[in-house]
Each structure stands twice: as structure tokens, then as C-alpha cells.
Write an enzyme that holds these catalytic residues in place. Sequence first.
Site, PDB file in Angstrom:
ATOM      1  N   LYS A 166     -13.748   0.046  -3.777  1.00  0.00           N
ATOM      2  CA  LYS A 166     -14.909   0.705  -2.348  1.00  0.00           C
ATOM      3  C   LYS A 166     -15.896   1.595  -3.546  1.00  0.00           C
ATOM      4  CE  LYS A 166     -12.235   1.282   1.607  1.00  0.00           C
ATOM      5  NZ  LYS A 166     -11.600   1.961   2.007  1.00  0.00           N
ATOM      6  N   HIS A 220       8.546 -26.304  -1.259  1.00  0.00           N
ATOM      7  CA  HIS A 220       8.082 -27.708  -1.418  1.00  0.00           C
ATOM      8  C   HIS A 220       7.323 -27.049  -2.912  1.00  0.00           C
ATOM      9  CE1 HIS A 220      10.499 -30.407   0.849  1.00  0.00           C
ATOM     10  NE2 HIS A 220      10.320 -29.698   1.364  1.00  0.00           N
ATOM     11  N   GLU A 267       0.996  -1.039  -0.116  1.00  0.00           N
ATOM     12  CA  GLU A 267      -0.166   0.276   0.208  1.00  0.00           C
ATOM     13  C   GLU A 267       1.231   1.292   0.012  1.00  0.00           C
ATOM     14  OE1 GLU A 267      -2.830   0.344   2.864  1.00  0.00           O
ATOM     15  OE2 GLU A 267      -3.926  -1.002   1.851  1.00  0.00           O
TER      16      GLU A 267
HETATM   17  O1  PA5 Z   1      -3.643   1.183   5.862  1.00  0.00           O
HETATM   18  C1  PA5 Z   1      -4.716   1.912   5.002  1.00  0.00           C
HETATM   19  O2  PA5 Z   1      -5.110   3.057   6.095  1.00  0.00           O
HETATM   20  C2  PA5 Z   1      -5.358   0.648   4.967  1.00  0.00           C
HETATM   21  O3  PA5 Z   1      -5.397  -0.370   4.903  1.00  0.00           O
HETATM   22  C3  PA5 Z   1      -7.319   0.175   6.238  1.00  0.00           C
HETATM   23  O4  PA5 Z   1      -6.209  -0.437   7.801  1.00  0.00           O
HETATM   24  C4  PA5 Z   1      -8.421   0.053   6.268  1.00  0.00           C
HETATM   25  O5  PA5 Z   1      -9.062  -0.258   5.352  1.00  0.00           O
HETATM   26  C5  PA5 Z   1      -8.788  -0.056   7.263  1.00  0.00           C
HETATM   27  O6  PA5 Z   1      -9.568   1.204   7.566  1.00  0.00           O
HETATM   28  P1  PA5 Z   1     -10.499   2.087   8.378  1.00  0.00           P
HETATM   29  O7  PA5 Z   1      -9.090   1.400   9.896  1.00  0.00           O
HETATM   30  O8  PA5 Z   1     -10.956   3.379   8.650  1.00  0.00           O
HETATM   31  O9  PA5 Z   1     -11.533   0.628   8.535  1.00  0.00           O
END
Ligand code: PA5
Length: 451
Positions: free
Chosen positions: A422, A308, A287
Site C-alpha cells: 500500500k 483434474h 493474514e
Molecule cells: O482482515 C483485514 O483486516 C483486511 O483484509 C481488511 O478487511 C481489508 O484490508 C479491508 O479493509 P477496510 O475494511 O478497512 O477497508
Amino acid sequence: MGLRLNCAYLDKFVSSADINSMKDRVAKAHELLHTDAADTLGAAWRGWVRLPENYDKDEFRRIKEAAEKIQKNSEVLVVIGIGGSYLGARAAIEFVKSKNYNLIKKDTPDIYFAGNSISSSELAELLTICKDRDFSINVISKSGTTTEPAIAFRLFKALIEKKYGKEAKERIFVTTDKEKGTLKYLADREGYPTFVVPDDIGGRYSVLTAVGLLPLAVAGLDLDALMQGAADAMTEYANPNLSENDCYRYAAIRNILYDKGKSVEMFVSYEPDFALMNEWLKQLFGESEGKDGKGIFPASAIYSTDLHSLGQYVQDGRKLLFETVVVFDEPKCDIEIPFDEENLDSLNFLSGKTLSYVNRRAFEATVLAHTDGAVPNIVIECGKMDEYNLGCLIYFFEKACAMSGYMLGVNPFDQPGVEDYKRNMFALLEKPGYEELSKALLDRIKSECAL
Ligand code: PA5
């Protein structure tokens, strides 16, 4: 410090001239990460850099108190969250305790994780597991609006209210933004105890905030040792000098390998209890770096298990991989291979040897084979799999990731690409406000996906 970067297996792939050539990029990234200037890339998200010394001590005390209460009145804690609001806590529990944490004999509650998928089978099973046991809930969402945990929370809230009536609100703990989001509104309305995800710390950098700390405290982890490890790493890796900073050298080497065409990093460990840490690392790096058409793709493996399966590709497939291997000085416990009079399995050549010795030999054999197969290996050596070393590792990787992202020229703290699916999902689920997109997508499905 319990961490050492071992570059002995990189000689064929990365020269000292390569490393020296990174000095300017490293210096610029260091400056960016440490400046207070508000108009710099990612400025609003750098709260984790000084978190190990700046954390809210009062909240830390409240987390420990809440954990004690949960330990006393619950056989199970259900932790509801996804992505950065899920992976760190689970990874840390498995790292320090075990991937079989729920199955081992212990005096702390079982911990189940919900709301990290939309699988009805998984959620139905979890609801059944909790139905007849005393349980509490920790729902975690920084934004307070994420669909997966919101659905899971609605279902678990109904179950806990049915089971405990008014007492239910004593068993629901909310970790979210300090003032905004649906979850914060709901928590305040219902009077649930709340913990804060600081504004300047994004999900994947939040494991050392209440997001990770409450579940970890319930599992009986030593939070002080964890924070001490992170604090020592913070001091150690604040040094701007590339040749003296292992964290920066790791970040530089990753970028050198990427520039030489190695576009996939395989995180590897020889300890199955590291498997969820691999998942946490994949989120952290994926990310943070994968944007603007750039970035190293993070993959993972547990060896010797995956030797393996994936081993053939790593050794002999397309030359796009490098490996980052985390090895530990000692196992949590060891087993000696016994002598057998009959030796029908022909294994007596190993009798008297420990499994950790065999595992170490497997690592040495593999690193030599893979480097012979043109797969560079970066090795990170760590002490025991305990809270202190976990704190060091978390900080090491968070900082290396942010530095790498800056060196790559991206903002390591946003995730704009996650929004695309989303938006489409909301439209297809006919969420109010998405009517136009909903129609357009349904038309596309009819024409593009028709059988
Ligand atoms: O790193 C990030 O920002 C995302 O992976 C969020 O943690 C994830 O989308 C969950 O978001 P939230 O904590 O707002 O529910």
C-alpha cells in the site's frame, strides 16, 4: 452442533502422543484468547469471541429493516468492499444460496460485489449492469480509507446521484467505524444510514457483524439461524479440554503437521458453492498466521474439478501439503442417474444411483489415494449447507485460526505485511505525503526494471 472432526485418516501422520504433547500450548492459547487483560498479545481484537451472544440487538433490528427496504426498492444491491469487508458476505451467500445466486429465480435483489480489485474492465461492466436497473449501494470499509473500495464508491456514488438525484441518499448504506475515517465523515455529511464495525473486531473476523449481515439479509438469509449456529459453536468450543474440543484438536493437529514439515494447507470441498468459503478461509488463515517468517500457506481446491488439474501435484508432488476437507451430510438437492436402454455410454452400472452417492465415493477414493501418497487429510463433517451450519463453521474456523496463531507464537489479529505494498502504491501514485518514497521508488524502477 452440526459439525464433527473426523481424524480417521490421520493415523499414519499424527499419534495420540503428538496430540498430548500439544496440551500446554493449547492451554496457553486458550487462556490468552479468553483473558480480559489489556496487556496481552492481540487484546484489542478479540471482540468476535463473544460476538454471537454480545452483538448489538438494536443494530441487528436496523439491519433487517434496511434489508427489507432494499428488497422493496432495488433490483440490485452493489456491495463495495475488499478483503474482510467483502469475502465473508459473498462466501455466505454462495454457501447457502448458490454461486449462481444472481442467475437463479428468486424474489430478492441480485447482488454484485465491487471495489475488490482495481480492474477498470470489471468496474465498467458493473456500472453498465446497474445503469438501467433500480439499485442500492452498501459500501463497507472498517478503516474507511481503503483505496479500492473508495474508488469504486466514488464512481457508483456519481451514478446513483445522477440516476436518483436527492433520493440517492436513501439508497446508500455505509458500514464503517463508529466515529473515525473518511467514509464515516462522508456518511455523516451526506446523511447516509450507517452501521458499525465494532472497534475490537478486525476485518477477517467481521462477517457476523453488519459487514456480512446486511448483504446476507438482502439476499434473504435467515440471520437468526446464522447467529444461533455461531452461538452454539461458541458454547461448544469454549471447553478448554483438548480431548473434548474439536476446534482445539483441529488447531493442534495443524500445528503438529506444520512442525513435521507440512507447510501448505489445502482447503477442499466437493461442493462448488463452497469455493468462496475457501477464499474466505485463505484470507482468515493467511493474514492471521503468515508473519514473522512463519505460518502455514493456505491454498484451496474444489474436487472433483481440481482433481483434474491440481490432483497430480497433490498425489505425487513435493510432500509439503496436508488437506482439510469439508464434507456435507446431504446436498442441497439430488439427481438420480437414469437407466438408458441402449447404454451407449456404458454408464448403466450407475443407473438408479444419485449424484451425491457418486460424489461421496469420489471423496472416499481421493482421501484414501492422497493419504497413501503421504498427504494427511483432516475431515470436517457438516450437516446441510444452511444458515445454522454456516454459523457453526464460521465460528469453528475463526476460533481454530486464532488458537493456531497463538500456538504458533504470532499475533493472529494484525496484518502488518499488507501495508508494504500500500505504501509503495501510494508513493507511485504520488499521494501527498509520500514525495520522498515516490522519488526513491521511481529511481529504483528506472534502474531495476529497465528493459
Ligand atoms: O482482515 C483485514 O483486516 C483486511 O483484509 C481488511 O478487511 C481489508 O484490508 C479491508 O479493509 P477496510 O475494511 O478497512 O477497508
